[in-house]
Design an enzyme around this catalytic site. Structure first.
Site, PDB file in Angstrom:
ATOM      1  N   VAL A 107      -0.432 -13.320   3.923  1.00 28.32           N
ATOM      2  CA  VAL A 107       0.082 -13.431   5.281  1.00 28.32           C
ATOM      3  C   VAL A 107      -1.043 -13.892   6.211  1.00 28.32           C
ATOM      4  O   VAL A 107      -2.145 -13.348   6.185  1.00 28.32           O
ATOM      5  CB  VAL A 107       0.656 -12.087   5.767  1.00 28.32           C
ATOM      6  CG1 VAL A 107       1.115 -12.192   7.218  1.00 28.32           C
ATOM      7  CG2 VAL A 107       1.825 -11.652   4.872  1.00 28.32           C
ATOM      8  N   GLU A 163     -18.015   9.826  -0.723  1.00 23.64           N
ATOM      9  CA  GLU A 163     -17.344   9.763  -2.022  1.00 23.64           C
ATOM     10  C   GLU A 163     -17.968   8.689  -2.906  1.00 23.64           C
ATOM     11  O   GLU A 163     -18.088   8.870  -4.124  1.00 23.64           O
ATOM     12  CB  GLU A 163     -15.851   9.509  -1.838  1.00 23.64           C
ATOM     13  CG  GLU A 163     -15.102  10.719  -1.285  1.00 23.64           C
ATOM     14  CD  GLU A 163     -13.609  10.651  -1.497  1.00 23.64           C
ATOM     15  OE1 GLU A 163     -13.007  11.658  -1.908  1.00 23.64           O
ATOM     16  OE2 GLU A 163     -13.026   9.579  -1.244  1.00 23.64           O
ATOM     17  N   GLN A 168      -2.310  10.026   3.340  1.00 27.26           N
ATOM     18  CA  GLN A 168      -1.309  11.061   3.590  1.00 27.26           C
ATOM     19  C   GLN A 168      -0.415  10.688   4.774  1.00 27.26           C
ATOM     20  O   GLN A 168       0.811  10.827   4.719  1.00 27.26           O
ATOM     21  CB  GLN A 168      -2.022  12.392   3.855  1.00 27.26           C
ATOM     22  CG  GLN A 168      -1.112  13.586   3.965  1.00 27.26           C
ATOM     23  CD  GLN A 168      -1.880  14.872   4.194  1.00 27.26           C
ATOM     24  OE1 GLN A 168      -1.300  15.888   4.565  1.00 27.26           O
ATOM     25  NE2 GLN A 168      -3.179  14.867   3.993  1.00 27.26           N
ATOM     26  N   GLY A 216       0.810  -1.209   0.000  1.00 23.51           N
ATOM     27  CA  GLY A 216       0.000   0.000   0.000  1.00 23.51           C
ATOM     28  C   GLY A 216       0.847   1.263   0.000  1.00 23.51           C
ATOM     29  O   GLY A 216       2.051   1.242  -0.266  1.00 23.51           O
TER      30      GLY A 216
END
Length: 399
Positions: free
Chosen positions: A78, A163, A318, A10
């Site tokens: 994993v 969104e 972020q 990611g």
């Protein structure tokens, strides 16, 4: 040879790998191994656009094309993390230094029926499946010609919920046209326990987003505590009274937590599948604290407190990217046997929430922005990340 193992592909781990200086790869004393259950890096902040049908492959980049050539990639799932060992579906992997950058999962908060009857948006494959489920359901509805309307309930009015609704309501115009479904036959309701949507923004911005969606016939049920999810609706408590909100399709966006692997690994002490970390991104308050010297946790599985408020930071892309960039500097020093005294400090650069293809709200510093200008800025930020990972070839149709 020391093994540096990174779990997950990611934002956090990709930012780490892209921030390592070139001279790291000239060393022969250690090797880097990335383990991920998918051969793709996908932009998780855009999963709502995959689920809504706006885009698909555009939000992915193949790992074999963007990883530094000295990083070995293994596709494996994993299962559990132990001391110096990773248990995965196909094999076990030893490590000297471990960086956990696994993703998130949906958090149903123990509410009955969510797991059985609701769909969530937590990974790329799941978003693709939800997109197909929505299209199939609408296609079946169009064939049957039901008198009743087709009702979609979105639980949660945070980033993902709003969104998704904004993106889906735009895409719905074309879907209705193709299936010959009248506009009034599809009802979309957003259910939220808080008294307003997008509480991370100031009330004026949140209100503008709500008004924008209401003008597109979105219904909001605010101040509704979700008690139970059923096959055909949501049981809520509103103003002290129980009521049922009917739904043909239920989408759960009301909360996320860390990866299940963390909870399944007794090596860690977790809360909501997250590990609390310090300013060096290392686990703290662990039962096995003495074993955490060479372990780092970043991204969605990490719980880091704001030193000023003593509240945990919300998990964002972020935050993950800044943690990855910081850890790259720390690892270089650690691998060279040097001390590292700098502490991680999160520096928020602003937040933008897209609400479809024509509108967004957000803030940069102390300045609030909304409309198309906010949307363009968000797209520019996404393009910059894509460029950082793959350069100009990321924008090629043959990539």
């Amino acid at each position: 040879m020391k093994k540096v193992v990174l779990l997950g592909a990611g934002y956090a781990n990709m930012a780490l790998l892209k921030s390592l200086p070139s001279n790291v790869w000239n060393e022969n004393e250690y090797e880097f191994l990335l383990i991920s259950n998918t051969p793709l890096h996908y932009f998780s902040v855009l999963l709502h656009e995959v689920a809504s049908g706006v885009c698909e492959e555009e939000i992915t980049l193949p790992l074999n094309a963007i990883l530094p050539k000295n990083v070995k990639f293994i596709q494996d799932k994993v299962i559990r993390i132990e001391q110096n060992l990773i248990q995965a579906e196909n094999d076990t992997y030893e490590y000297n230094i471990l960086v956990v950058g696994l993703g998130f999962q949906s958090d149903n908060f123990g509410i009955v029926g969510i797991k059985e009857y609701a769909d969530s948006i937590v990974n790329y494959q799941g978003a693709l499946a939800l997109k197909q489920k929505i299209v199939n359901a609408l296609r079946d509805y169009a064939v049957k010609g039901d008198v009743e309307s087709f009702k979609i309930a979105v639980c949660g009015a945070g980033f993902t919920g709003i969104e998704f609704i904004g993106s889906f309501v735009d895409e719905l115009v074309q879907i209705r046209k193709e299936l010959n479904i009248h506009q009034e036959k599809i009802k979309i309701t957003c259910i939220e326990a808080m008294p307003n949507i997008l509480p991370m923004f100031n009330p004026k911005l949140s209100s503008s987003a709500k008004t924008y969606l209401e003008e597109k016939n979105i219904t909001f049920e605010l101040g509704c505590k979700i008690l139970e999810c059923e096959k055909d609706g949501i049981i809520v408590e509103k103003n002290g009274q129980k009521e049922k909100i009917d739904a043909s399709l239920i989408i759960w966006t009301a909360g996320v937590k860390g990866n299940q692997v963390m909870e399944d690994s007794t090596f860690f002490t977790t809360q909501r599948s997250k590990v609390e970390i310090n300013a060096y991104l290392q686990p703290i308050n662990q039962a096995n604290q003495e074993l955490m010297q060479n372990v780092f946790v970043i991204g969605d599985c990490a719980a880091l407190k704001d030193p000023l408020t003593q509240r945990f930071y919300p998990p964002t892309a972020q935050m993950a990217m800044q943690q990855g960039e910081f850890l790259a500097k720390l690892l270089v020093q650690k691998l060279q046997g040097k001390n590292f005294s700098e502490e991680f400090s999160y520096k928020p650069k602003g937040t933008i929430c897209s609400i479809g293809s024509q509108y967004a709200i957000g803030y940069v510093g102390k300045m609030n922005i909304k409309g198309k200008s906010a949307l363009w800025l968000k797209r520019a930020i996404e393009a910059n990340w894509k460029f950082k990972l793959a350069g100009l070839k990321a924008f090629s149709k043959t990539f």
